[in-house]
Design an enzyme around this catalytic site. Structure first.
Site, PDB file in Angstrom:
ATOM      1  N   GLY A  73       0.830  -1.207   0.000  1.00 33.04           N
ATOM      2  CA  GLY A  73       0.000   0.000   0.000  1.00 33.04           C
ATOM      3  C   GLY A  73       0.863   1.254   0.000  1.00 33.04           C
ATOM      4  N   PHE A  74       0.201   2.365   0.180  1.00 35.17           N
ATOM      5  CA  PHE A  74       0.876   3.669   0.142  1.00 35.17           C
ATOM      6  C   PHE A  74       1.943   3.763   1.246  1.00 35.17           C
ATOM      7  CE2 PHE A  74       0.015   7.904   2.301  1.00 35.17           C
ATOM      8  CZ  PHE A  74       1.112   8.552   1.742  1.00 35.17           C
ATOM      9  N   ASP A 106       0.407  -8.780   1.589  1.00 31.73           N
ATOM     10  CA  ASP A 106      -0.666  -7.891   1.107  1.00 31.73           C
ATOM     11  C   ASP A 106      -1.611  -8.694   0.234  1.00 31.73           C
ATOM     12  OD1 ASP A 106      -2.051  -5.606  -0.308  1.00 31.73           O
ATOM     13  OD2 ASP A 106      -0.554  -4.462   0.807  1.00 31.73           O
ATOM     14  N   PHE A 112      -5.776  -5.449  -2.148  1.00 31.19           N
ATOM     15  CA  PHE A 112      -7.135  -4.894  -2.200  1.00 31.19           C
ATOM     16  C   PHE A 112      -7.076  -3.432  -2.639  1.00 31.19           C
ATOM     17  CE2 PHE A 112     -10.711  -2.833   0.202  1.00 31.19           C
ATOM     18  CZ  PHE A 112     -11.729  -3.304  -0.607  1.00 31.19           C
ATOM     19  N   THR A 113      -6.277  -2.630  -1.950  1.00 34.05           N
ATOM     20  CA  THR A 113      -6.042  -1.254  -2.392  1.00 34.05           C
ATOM     21  C   THR A 113      -4.572  -1.025  -2.760  1.00 34.05           C
ATOM     22  OG1 THR A 113      -5.797  -0.622  -0.077  1.00 34.05           O
ATOM     23  CG2 THR A 113      -7.933  -0.188  -1.104  1.00 34.05           C
ATOM     24  N   VAL A 161      -4.897 -10.889   5.660  1.00 32.49           N
ATOM     25  CA  VAL A 161      -4.631 -10.942   7.115  1.00 32.49           C
ATOM     26  C   VAL A 161      -5.779 -11.551   7.904  1.00 32.49           C
ATOM     27  CG1 VAL A 161      -2.906  -9.126   7.446  1.00 32.49           C
ATOM     28  CG2 VAL A 161      -5.334  -8.519   7.412  1.00 32.49           C
ATOM     29  N   LEU A 177      -0.133  -2.998   9.038  1.00 32.77           N
ATOM     30  CA  LEU A 177      -0.722  -1.858   8.312  1.00 32.77           C
ATOM     31  C   LEU A 177      -1.886  -2.273   7.420  1.00 32.77           C
ATOM     32  CD1 LEU A 177       2.066  -0.650   9.200  1.00 32.77           C
ATOM     33  CD2 LEU A 177       2.099   0.579   7.039  1.00 32.77           C
ATOM     34  N   TYR A 224     -14.617   1.204   9.909  1.00 35.48           N
ATOM     35  CA  TYR A 224     -13.194   1.554  10.033  1.00 35.48           C
ATOM     36  C   TYR A 224     -12.889   1.992  11.468  1.00 35.48           C
ATOM     37  CZ  TYR A 224      -8.744   3.876   8.804  1.00 35.48           C
ATOM     38  OH  TYR A 224      -7.429   4.277   8.721  1.00 35.48           O
ATOM     39  N   ARG A 279      -8.996   9.992  -1.340  1.00 41.83           N
ATOM     40  CA  ARG A 279      -8.636  10.876  -0.227  1.00 41.83           C
ATOM     41  C   ARG A 279      -8.330  12.273  -0.760  1.00 41.83           C
ATOM     42  NH1 ARG A 279      -4.836   6.891   3.309  1.00 41.83           N
ATOM     43  NH2 ARG A 279      -4.514   5.904   1.293  1.00 41.83           N
TER      44      ARG A 279
HETATM   45  P1  NAD Z   1      -3.501   1.783   1.592  1.00 39.89           P
HETATM   46  O1  NAD Z   1      -4.909   1.451   1.254  1.00 39.89           O
HETATM   47  O2  NAD Z   1      -2.646   2.353   0.533  1.00 39.89           O
HETATM   48  O3  NAD Z   1      -2.754   0.519   2.184  1.00 39.89           O
HETATM   49  C1  NAD Z   1      -3.399  -0.534   2.853  1.00 39.89           C
HETATM   50  C2  NAD Z   1      -2.814  -1.847   2.349  1.00 39.89           C
HETATM   51  O4  NAD Z   1      -3.441  -2.923   3.064  1.00 39.89           O
HETATM   52  C3  NAD Z   1      -3.091  -2.058   0.861  1.00 39.89           C
HETATM   53  O5  NAD Z   1      -1.916  -2.472   0.213  1.00 39.89           O
HETATM   54  C4  NAD Z   1      -4.138  -3.162   0.846  1.00 39.89           C
HETATM   55  O6  NAD Z   1      -4.106  -3.946  -0.328  1.00 39.89           O
HETATM   56  C5  NAD Z   1      -3.782  -3.932   2.106  1.00 39.89           C
HETATM   57  N1  NAD Z   1      -4.897  -4.703   2.639  1.00 39.89           N
HETATM   58  C6  NAD Z   1      -6.171  -4.284   2.856  1.00 39.89           C
HETATM   59  N2  NAD Z   1      -6.905  -5.294   3.364  1.00 39.89           N
HETATM   60  C7  NAD Z   1      -6.062  -6.359   3.493  1.00 39.89           C
HETATM   61  C8  NAD Z   1      -6.236  -7.687   3.960  1.00 39.89           C
HETATM   62  N3  NAD Z   1      -7.421  -8.137   4.405  1.00 39.89           N
HETATM   63  N4  NAD Z   1      -5.158  -8.527   3.935  1.00 39.89           N
HETATM   64  C9  NAD Z   1      -3.961  -8.097   3.482  1.00 39.89           C
HETATM   65  N5  NAD Z   1      -3.746  -6.851   3.015  1.00 39.89           N
HETATM   66  C10 NAD Z   1      -4.789  -5.989   3.032  1.00 39.89           C
HETATM   67  O7  NAD Z   1      -3.563   2.751   2.857  1.00 39.89           O
HETATM   68  P2  NAD Z   1      -2.394   3.488   3.651  1.00 39.89           P
HETATM   69  O8  NAD Z   1      -2.707   4.942   3.648  1.00 39.89           O
HETATM   70  O9  NAD Z   1      -1.070   3.039   3.206  1.00 39.89           O
HETATM   71  O10 NAD Z   1      -2.684   2.982   5.144  1.00 39.89           O
HETATM   72  C11 NAD Z   1      -1.867   2.006   5.771  1.00 39.89           C
HETATM   73  C12 NAD Z   1      -2.325   1.828   7.217  1.00 39.89           C
HETATM   74  O11 NAD Z   1      -2.197   3.058   7.924  1.00 39.89           O
HETATM   75  C13 NAD Z   1      -3.789   1.391   7.349  1.00 39.89           C
HETATM   76  O12 NAD Z   1      -3.895   0.452   8.395  1.00 39.89           O
HETATM   77  C14 NAD Z   1      -4.494   2.664   7.727  1.00 39.89           C
HETATM   78  O13 NAD Z   1      -5.652   2.420   8.492  1.00 39.89           O
HETATM   79  C15 NAD Z   1      -3.426   3.390   8.525  1.00 39.89           C
HETATM   80  N6  NAD Z   1      -3.663   4.852   8.503  1.00 39.89           N
HETATM   81  C16 NAD Z   1      -3.375   5.564   7.370  1.00 39.89           C
HETATM   82  C17 NAD Z   1      -3.642   6.929   7.363  1.00 39.89           C
HETATM   83  C18 NAD Z   1      -3.340   7.788   6.166  1.00 39.89           C
HETATM   84  O14 NAD Z   1      -3.640   8.986   6.204  1.00 39.89           O
HETATM   85  N7  NAD Z   1      -2.740   7.301   5.111  1.00 39.89           N
HETATM   86  C19 NAD Z   1      -4.201   7.549   8.494  1.00 39.89           C
HETATM   87  C20 NAD Z   1      -4.510   6.762   9.597  1.00 39.89           C
HETATM   88  C21 NAD Z   1      -4.213   5.415   9.605  1.00 39.89           C
HETATM   89  N1  UDP Z   2     -12.676  15.905   0.885  1.00 41.00           N
HETATM   90  C1  UDP Z   2     -13.027  16.872  -0.046  1.00 41.00           C
HETATM   91  N2  UDP Z   2     -12.934  16.561  -1.369  1.00 41.00           N
HETATM   92  C2  UDP Z   2     -12.501  15.362  -1.813  1.00 41.00           C
HETATM   93  C3  UDP Z   2     -12.123  14.374  -0.874  1.00 41.00           C
HETATM   94  C4  UDP Z   2     -12.229  14.686   0.474  1.00 41.00           C
HETATM   95  O1  UDP Z   2     -13.414  17.991   0.319  1.00 41.00           O
HETATM   96  O2  UDP Z   2     -12.445  15.168  -3.036  1.00 41.00           O
HETATM   97  C5  UDP Z   2     -12.744  16.243   2.324  1.00 41.00           C
HETATM   98  C6  UDP Z   2     -13.473  15.222   3.184  1.00 41.00           C
HETATM   99  O3  UDP Z   2     -14.868  15.476   3.189  1.00 41.00           O
HETATM  100  C7  UDP Z   2     -12.820  15.470   4.531  1.00 41.00           C
HETATM  101  C8  UDP Z   2     -11.387  15.861   4.186  1.00 41.00           C
HETATM  102  O4  UDP Z   2     -11.420  16.279   2.816  1.00 41.00           O
HETATM  103  O5  UDP Z   2     -13.439  16.562   5.190  1.00 41.00           O
HETATM  104  C9  UDP Z   2     -10.393  14.724   4.333  1.00 41.00           C
HETATM  105  O6  UDP Z   2     -10.911  13.607   3.636  1.00 41.00           O
HETATM  106  P1  UDP Z   2     -10.110  12.253   3.428  1.00 41.00           P
HETATM  107  O7  UDP Z   2     -11.041  11.320   2.727  1.00 41.00           O
HETATM  108  O8  UDP Z   2      -8.796  12.520   2.791  1.00 41.00           O
HETATM  109  O9  UDP Z   2      -9.772  11.725   4.891  1.00 41.00           O
HETATM  110  P2  UDP Z   2     -10.557  11.687   6.296  1.00 41.00           P
HETATM  111  O10 UDP Z   2      -9.730  12.550   7.158  1.00 41.00           O
HETATM  112  O11 UDP Z   2     -11.948  12.229   6.135  1.00 41.00           O
HETATM  113  O12 UDP Z   2     -10.532  10.257   6.652  1.00 41.00           O
END
Ligand code: NAD
Ligand code: UDP
Length: 340
Positions: free
Chosen positions: A17-18, A38, A41-42, A64, A78, A150, A191
């Site tokens: 993932g990211f 992984d 999925f995303t 997972v 993650l 979530y 996002r």
């Molecule tokens: P992402 O969607 O890019 O990465 C998530 C990864 O998990 C993906 O590669 C997806 O394929 C994998 N995945 C999903 N379901 C799975 C499963 N059942 N089994 C195996 N793999 C699975 O998102 P991200 O932004 O990289 O987030 C990574 C982690 O950080 C997540 O747990 C997320 O909740 C947490 N997080 C991220 C943010 C953010 O702003 N990016 C904020 C808060 C928490």
């Molecule tokens: N948002 C927006 N335009 C978009 C996508 C998101 O205005 O095209 C807003 C969303 O409603 C939220 C904030 O941006 O208030 C952050 O959204 P995001 O989905 O990135 O993450 P969240 O913090 O809500 O999980």
């Protein structure tokens, strides 16, 4: 057999993932062996394509929610879709991923007696009534709304982590990640940062949900990964939860204007309805991270956006025809926007 120069073997769930792909990269750079698990999925194979030739890197396609067998020295958990659009696409699976995923990584960590880090989220605070949010705040979460799969899934995962710690003396590390952005976000991720950057680069209207006065605090991915790795290295008594995020707070409208400026775009603003339960404001109190990890973000929003824009410029020029080579090998149940 493990080479002598390798100090440890690390399992990263959600590693394609990211955030996960950046973490895998950093761990390899520090001399670790990495097992990236992984189900795509995303996540995408293209996020880790540059790592596949590295003998210290291994990719395991696995879900997972199914028990995991591996011989590793530490785990970063993650795996979980993070974008509201994607975690709401199959909400039952989202809860299963957080809860059963936590049970499976905790079971593995217990068997191997190794530390395990949970990527929790600022969403555990819901629509917060305390601002900024300290770790002591218990949150204001709707348990039955569209975001609950979530939020409550992640809250339950935290509960499991702390119960394994109390009941089985497991070494746990729980971090609450606030909005993080950067290269390798999916262009259709949904996002706000990726949406705005892609819209601006295509000179399409920037979609502000609501009136744009809601706030978020945006952390660049390199800063976040540094925080995750520092947390793993802390003494066992530092369990967290610890907030990781950038305390500089922006309204969504301010973000839109900054993105237009950085991309030099001709985009206009288009207002869309605010999604249900969208938090009004969000900003981390990072005093604990500063104290225990000596950590604070170093990359300001404008600079992080410039790097993110460069990434998306390259990506969009590779996919001008609208064809995304990364769709090969995606998860069969991935949200349609990610695979078309
Ligand atoms: P992402 O969607 O890019 O990465 C998530 C990864 O998990 C993906 O590669 C997806 O394929 C994998 N995945 C999903 N379901 C799975 C499963 N059942 N089994 C195996 N793999 C699975 O998102 P991200 O932004 O990289 O987030 C990574 C982690 O950080 C997540 O747990 C997320 O909740 C947490 N997080 C991220 C943010 C953010 O702003 N990016 C904020 C808060 C928490
Ligand atoms: N948002 C927006 N335009 C978009 C996508 C998101 O205005 O095209 C807003 C969303 O409603 C939220 C904030 O941006 O208030 C952050 O959204 P995001 O989905 O990135 O993450 P969240 O913090 O809500 O999980």
């Amino acid at each position: 057999m493990r080479s002598k120069s390798v100090d440890r073997r690390v399992l990263v769930t959600g590693g394609a993932g990211f955030i996960g792909s950046h973490l895998c990269e950093r761990l390899l750079a520090e001399g670790a062996e990495v097992l990236c698990l992984d189900n795509l999925f995303t996540g995408r194979k293209r996020n880790i394509a540059h790592l596949l030739g590295n003998p210290a890197f291994e990719f395991l396609r696995h879900d997972v929610t199914v028990p995991i067998q591996a011989e590793v020295d530490e785990i970063y958990n993650l795996a979980c879709p993070a974008s509201p659009v994607h975690y709401q696409f199959d909400p039952v699976q989202t809860t299963k991923t957080s809860v059963m995923g936590a049970i499976n990584v905790l079971g593995l960590a217990r068997r191997l007696r190794i530390p395990v880090l949970q990527a929790s989220t600022s969403e555990v605070y819901g629509d917060p009534q305390i601002h900024p949010q300290p770790e002591t705040y218990w949150g204001n979460v709707n348990p039955i709304g569209p975001r609950s799969c979530y939020d409550e899934g992640k809250r339950c995962a935290e509960t499991l982590f702390f119960d394994y710690h109390r009941q089985h003396s497991l070494s746990i590390k729980v971090v609450r990640i606030f909005n993080t952005y950067g290269p390798r976000m999916h262009p259709n991720d949904g996002r706000v940062v990726s949406n705005f950057v892609v819209q601006a680069l295509k000179n399409q209207p920037i979609t502000i949900f609501g009136d744009g006065t809601q706030t978020r605090s945006f952390c660049y991915v390199d800063d976040l990964v540094e925080g995750l790795m520092r947390m793993m290295r802390t003494a066992p008594e530092i369990t967290g939860p610890i907030n990781l995020g950038n305390p500089s707070e922006f309204t969504v409208a301010q973000l839109a204007n900054l993105v237009v400026e950085v991309t030099n775009s001709r985009s206009t603003i288009a207002f869309r309805p605010l999604p249900q339960d969208d938090p009004r404001q969000r900003k981390p109190d990072i005093a604990l991270a500063e104290k225990h990890l000596g950590w604070a973000p170093t990359i300001p929003l404008r600079q992080g956006l410039e790097r993110t824009v460069s990434y998306f410029e390259r990506l969009l020029s590779e996919t001008v025809s609208g064809e995304d080579a990364s769709k090969k090998g995606h998860h069969p149940k991935s949200p349609p926007r990610l695979v078309s």
